[in-house]
Scaffold this motif. Structure first.
Motif, PDB file in Angstrom:
ATOM      1  N   ASP A  78       0.842  -1.200   0.000  1.00  0.00           N
ATOM      2  CA  ASP A  78       0.000   0.000   0.000  1.00  0.00           C
ATOM      3  C   ASP A  78       0.878   1.252   0.000  1.00  0.00           C
ATOM      4  OD1 ASP A  78      -2.656  -0.809  -0.204  1.00  0.00           O
ATOM      5  OD2 ASP A  78      -2.879  -1.170   1.939  1.00  0.00           O
ATOM      6  N   ALA A 113       0.959   4.240  -2.827  1.00  0.00           N
ATOM      7  CA  ALA A 113       0.770   5.645  -2.454  1.00  0.00           C
ATOM      8  C   ALA A 113       1.965   6.480  -2.925  1.00  0.00           C
ATOM      9  CB  ALA A 113       0.620   5.766  -0.937  1.00  0.00           C
ATOM     10  N   THR A 154      -3.355   4.080   7.410  1.00  0.00           N
ATOM     11  CA  THR A 154      -4.731   3.608   7.260  1.00  0.00           C
ATOM     12  C   THR A 154      -5.697   4.511   8.012  1.00  0.00           C
ATOM     13  OG1 THR A 154      -4.586   2.259   9.248  1.00  0.00           O
ATOM     14  CG2 THR A 154      -3.913   1.212   7.185  1.00  0.00           C
ATOM     15  N   GLY A 155      -5.170   5.286   8.977  1.00  0.00           N
ATOM     16  CA  GLY A 155      -6.033   6.115   9.814  1.00  0.00           C
ATOM     17  C   GLY A 155      -6.712   5.316  10.923  1.00  0.00           C
ATOM     18  N   VAL A 167      -4.870  11.043   8.044  1.00  0.00           N
ATOM     19  CA  VAL A 167      -4.644  10.736   6.632  1.00  0.00           C
ATOM     20  C   VAL A 167      -5.556  11.554   5.715  1.00  0.00           C
ATOM     21  CG1 VAL A 167      -3.559   8.481   6.895  1.00  0.00           C
ATOM     22  CG2 VAL A 167      -6.038   8.613   6.943  1.00  0.00           C
ATOM     23  N   SER A 168      -6.082  12.692   6.240  1.00  0.00           N
ATOM     24  CA  SER A 168      -6.990  13.453   5.360  1.00  0.00           C
ATOM     25  C   SER A 168      -6.276  14.038   4.145  1.00  0.00           C
ATOM     26  CB  SER A 168      -7.789  14.522   6.114  1.00  0.00           C
ATOM     27  OG  SER A 168      -7.158  14.949   7.253  1.00  0.00           O
ATOM     28  N   HIS A 201      -5.859  11.312   1.521  1.00  0.00           N
ATOM     29  CA  HIS A 201      -7.189  10.998   0.968  1.00  0.00           C
ATOM     30  C   HIS A 201      -7.632  12.086  -0.015  1.00  0.00           C
ATOM     31  CE1 HIS A 201      -8.533   8.019   4.354  1.00  0.00           C
ATOM     32  NE2 HIS A 201      -7.541   7.557   3.621  1.00  0.00           N
ATOM     33  N   TRP A 246      -5.824   9.062  -2.775  1.00  0.00           N
ATOM     34  CA  TRP A 246      -5.345   7.703  -2.465  1.00  0.00           C
ATOM     35  C   TRP A 246      -5.852   7.274  -1.100  1.00  0.00           C
ATOM     36  CZ3 TRP A 246      -2.732   5.321   1.468  1.00  0.00           C
ATOM     37  CH2 TRP A 246      -2.330   4.001   1.233  1.00  0.00           C
ATOM     38  N   SER A 247      -6.260   6.009  -0.981  1.00  0.00           N
ATOM     39  CA  SER A 247      -6.464   5.432   0.354  1.00  0.00           C
ATOM     40  C   SER A 247      -6.052   3.960   0.320  1.00  0.00           C
ATOM     41  CB  SER A 247      -7.906   5.603   0.831  1.00  0.00           C
ATOM     42  OG  SER A 247      -8.768   5.118  -0.134  1.00  0.00           O
ATOM     43  N   HIS A 248      -5.773   3.408   1.501  1.00  0.00           N
ATOM     44  CA  HIS A 248      -5.184   2.061   1.576  1.00  0.00           C
ATOM     45  C   HIS A 248      -6.184   0.986   1.131  1.00  0.00           C
ATOM     46  CE1 HIS A 248      -7.492   1.713   5.267  1.00  0.00           C
ATOM     47  NE2 HIS A 248      -7.189   0.428   5.293  1.00  0.00           N
ATOM     48  N   GLU A 249      -5.650  -0.165   0.735  1.00  0.00           N
ATOM     49  CA  GLU A 249      -6.520  -1.262   0.295  1.00  0.00           C
ATOM     50  C   GLU A 249      -6.464  -2.464   1.217  1.00  0.00           C
ATOM     51  OE1 GLU A 249      -5.658  -2.184  -3.785  1.00  0.00           O
ATOM     52  OE2 GLU A 249      -6.678  -0.357  -4.467  1.00  0.00           O
TER      53      GLU A 249
END
Ligand code: GDP
Length: 308
Positions: free
Chosen positions: A217, A221, A239-240, A279-280, A283, A287-290
């Motif tokens: 991830d 990113a 991931t937040g 993580v704003s 985002h 992009w955000s984690h999978e």
């Protein structure tokens, strides 16, 4: 980044660098260059100059660093400060000299103040004292971020920094003395199961909380930012979401299927109470984690200990 651009991945054998190489290859990049540490010692300025003179890379991912868990950071204090400063000074400065189009520097979430409000926003950097167990490493990483920022300001470079949360994945360090908590616990529970041991020792109180990100991830990113982002503000990548070390230990115990008992050794340090990233920004950059944590741990457990 053009698909035929020459891309130097510093630290290609490490967990982060090898994930970046995998991600670049997957996307079709064809001219990726690297050197083993025996061929190129990044702490030696003249060797780094010779390398840049010969290869003239267009883009650089700076993932080479001396890294480790709480015990390694706390005991090899001089090495962590000296080697990291030397590596990043040499690579960042030669990237400027040899007109690298863009560089991405990997920092770490341990650089935030020990008692910063949570979640950690990028602008909390340098607002308070650091966690003592990893202060030398943090000071080096802060210097790296500031190098990137100020080479941009003074010389008009395009150097960006990212701030990953605690990482795990292929090519992690499983040495019990020097590794981070997640690989250490996978190995301890696995070996205890294999050897039918009644107890496993876990360090600290179990109360600190940590956020974990699969390194694939992080690589995705990083490529996304290399292609879309320019700026002096470093970018948190996580991931937040976090969990306590106790909850992590129970999750790993379940994944491994170990039925014995956990013993908490409170003579070992807890380290920072919490370091959850905000993580704003990433985002908002698209992009955000999978990878879900449980699925990610199951995957690395299989890869490292089962399918071998
Ligand atoms: P940190 O995130 O820089 O503090 O580094 P670590 O990943 O090494 O440690 C995170 C937390 O896990 C600390 O509170 C440790 O005390 C705790 N921990 C529990 N068991 C272990 C273990 O076996 N190894 C490591 N490295 N940490 C452990």
């Amino acid at each position: 980044m053009e698909l035929d651009a020459k891309i130097y991945v510093a630290g290609h054998k490490g967990m982060v660098g090898s994930a970046v190489v995998r991600a670049l290859k997957e996307k079709g990049y064809t001219r990726i260059v690297w050197r083993d540490s025996k061929e190129l010692d990044l702490t030696q300025q003249s060797e780094v100059v010779d390398f840049f003179e010969k290869e003239q890379p267009d883009y650089v991912f700076l993932a080479a660093a001396k890294v480790g868990g709480i015990e390694a950071n706390n005991s090899l204090r001089a090495e962590f400060l000296y080697e990291n400063l030397m590596i990043q000074n040499n690579v960042i400065h030669q990237s400027y000299k040899y007109k690298v189009k863009k560089l991405l520097f990997f920092a770490s979430s341990c650089i935030f103040p020990k008692y910063a409000p949570q979640p950690l926003k990028e602008d909390y950097l340098l607002t308070g004292a650091l966690e003592p167990t990893n202060e030398p490493y943090a000071i080096a990483k802060i210097a790296g971020i500031k190098l990137c920022e100020n080479y941009n300001r003074q010389y008009g470079c395009n150097f960006i920094s990212v701030m990953p949360s605690n990482l795990y994945g292929p090519n992690d360090n499983y040495d019990l003395k020097h590794s981070h908590v997640l690989p250490a616990l996978l190995r301890k529970f696995h070996e205890a199961k294999q050897g039918n041991l009644a107890r496993v020792e876990v360090w600290g109180s179990g109360r600190p909380k940590r956020e974990f990100l699969h390194v694939d991830d992080l690589a995705q990113a990083s490529l996304h930012l290399m292609e879309t982002y320019a700026g002096n503000v470093f970018v948190n990548i996580g991931t937040g979401e976090d969990l306590s070390i106790k909850a992590l230990a129970e999750l790993i115990q379940n994944i491994v299927g170990y039925k014995g008992e956990m013993i908490w050794n409170t003579d070992k340090p807890d380290g920072t109470p919490r370091k959850l990233l905000d993580v704003s920004l990433i985002h908002s950059l698209g992009w955000s984690h999978e990878m879900d944590l449980e699925e990610g741990i199951e995957r690395v457990y299989r890869e490292k200990f089962i399918d071998v």
